[in-house]
Design an enzyme around this catalytic site. Structure first.
Site, short mmCIF file in Angstrom:
data_model
loop_
_atom_site.label_atom_id
_atom_site.label_comp_id
_atom_site.label_asym_id
_atom_site.label_seq_id
_atom_site.Cartn_x
_atom_site.Cartn_y
_atom_site.Cartn_z
N ASP A 6 0.86 -1.17 0.00
CA ASP A 6 0.00 0.00 0.00
C ASP A 6 0.90 1.23 0.00
O ASP A 6 1.87 1.30 0.74
CB ASP A 6 -0.89 -0.03 1.25
CG ASP A 6 -1.83 1.15 1.33
OD1 ASP A 6 -1.83 1.98 0.40
OD2 ASP A 6 -2.57 1.24 2.32
N ASP B 129 -8.04 -6.82 1.26
CA ASP B 129 -7.13 -6.84 2.41
C ASP B 129 -7.83 -6.21 3.59
O ASP B 129 -8.72 -5.35 3.42
CB ASP B 129 -5.84 -6.06 2.11
CG ASP B 129 -6.04 -4.55 2.30
OD1 ASP B 129 -5.69 -4.03 3.38
OD2 ASP B 129 -6.57 -3.90 1.38
#
Length: 380
Positions: free
Chosen positions: A93, A268
């Site tokens: 990320d 996620d």
């Protein structure tokens, strides 16, 4: 210049899809849930348990890793996979979520995000170019563009400003990613809050730029589930059918089941491990709060039919005792039980889509959650 495609769509059932994403560190079966190892570690689990549970891919975080131990240090030690011993596919990320969650420590400009480290207060600049540089140093298989995520509810003007900035940053990220090794991927992130036309504009702008895959961001940030699902319905059909679709930061088993029904391939969330540390187990009967006193004398396992040993063998009474006693083992067992359940859910979803029976599976799974058994219907 065209963007190579590493995703094979294997079967569809309605809007639900199953496929195969090929990365430099292995193949990811989709739909896929990525356990979150924010700082290069899975809280409460060893990597072997994550792998044994069925995970093909995990997530690391650019913001946290660039602060400690540092991207350059990780690169010198062989990259994130070797450093952590995971040695499998990994997505990073970009740090965009921290732009939102650490609002009191940062300032956003056209150029970059400037913030103070939450560790030592040091001044840090995270630009789109630096976000990509860090992810290339980490060696992640899938990098994410830097974006600005707005917590909902928000004013339309704020949502539109952040969406347009994220599009401009996406273009800069793509240019910076041109030096990436072959096989590594960059995903763009659809923003636009809860405004359908802004979601459409963001998706179309990203498609025009061209990415290996597309994420839907800025959801599960305060809005009701029905709003989240409505925004998926607005964005997903616009995205290229031959590219993976990733719903960021989601979520509960129900969220994922419903998102798959709307065409999402990847997820996620910290929920399996975070809830495990707080005494909550996810099961095919729904969530079970092991802190509740009713479990103190219950010799039954969470699910005697589970293929995960801890779910099948540990009694509710023992798990209750560990949690109430503050034993680290309790958090460890529930975290692995939850990760295993999430991976089993993904496996069952993939199989149902392949068989063409996803809708039947979806309805049966929801019925199981709603009915459960007396001891499994505790509020989480």
């Amino acid at each position: 210049m065209s963007v190579p495609n590493h995703f094979d769509l294997l079967a569809t059932d309605g809007a639900a899809r199953t496929g195969r994403l090929t990365t430099p560190h292995g193949v990811v079966r989709t739909p896929a849930f990525m356990p979150v190892g924010t700082a290069g570690a899975m809280k409460g689990l060893h990597w072997r348990e994550v792998r044994d549970a069925g995970a093909d891919i995990v997530l690391g975080n650019t913001y946290h890793l660039m602060l400690r131990p540092g991207a350059e240090r990780i690169a010198a030690l062989g990259g994130l996979q070797r450093f952590t011993t995971w040695n499998g596919p990994m997505l990073t990320d970009s740090g965009g979520f921290q732009v939102m969650s650490l609002a009191q420590l940062r300032k956003v400009s056209e150029k970059a995000v400037n913030f103070r480290s939450h560790i030592d207060g040091a001044a840090i600049e995270l630009s789109p170019e630096r976000a990509i540089e860090v992810q290339l140093l980490l060696g992640s298989d899938i990098a994410m563009q830097l974006d600005e995520c707005v917590r909902l509810p928000a004013e339309r003007a704020d949502i539109e400003r952040a969406m347009q900035l994220s599009l401009r940053w996406a273009e800069r990220c793509k240019r910076a990613f041109e030096t990436a090794p072959d096989g590594h991927m960059l995903f763009g992130i659809v923003q636009g809050g809860d405004v359908p036309e802004l979601r459409h504009a963001s998706a179309r702008g990203l498609i025009e730029l061209g990415f290996h895959g597309y994420a839907i961001g800025g959801l599960a940030v305060g809005e009701p589930q029905e709003v989240m699902l409505a925004m998926i319905e607005e964005a997903a059909p616009i995205l290229p059918a031959d590219r993976p679709r990733y719903l960021m930061g989601v979520g509960t088993p129900e969220d994922m089941l419903e998102a798959v029904a709307r065409g999402i391939d990847m997820f996620d969330c910290v929920m399996p491990t975070r809830n495990g540390r707080h005494g909550v187990a996810f099961t095919r009967f729904g969530p079970v709060n092991l802190r509740n006193a009713r479990h103190a004398d219950d010799p039954r396992p969470l699910d005697e039919a589970s293929d995960w040993p801890s779910t099948r063998n540990c009694s509710r009474a023992y798990l209750h005792h560990l949690i109430k006693s503050g034993e680290t083992l309790g958090a460890m067992l529930l975290s692995e039980i939850n990760i295993a359940y999430y991976q089993r859910l993904m496996r069952d979803i993939r199989e149902a889509i392949t068989r063409g029976s996803f809708e039947t599976f979806r309805m049966q799974t929801r019925a199981d959650w709603e009915q459960g058994d007396i001891a499994s219907r505790d509020p989480a």
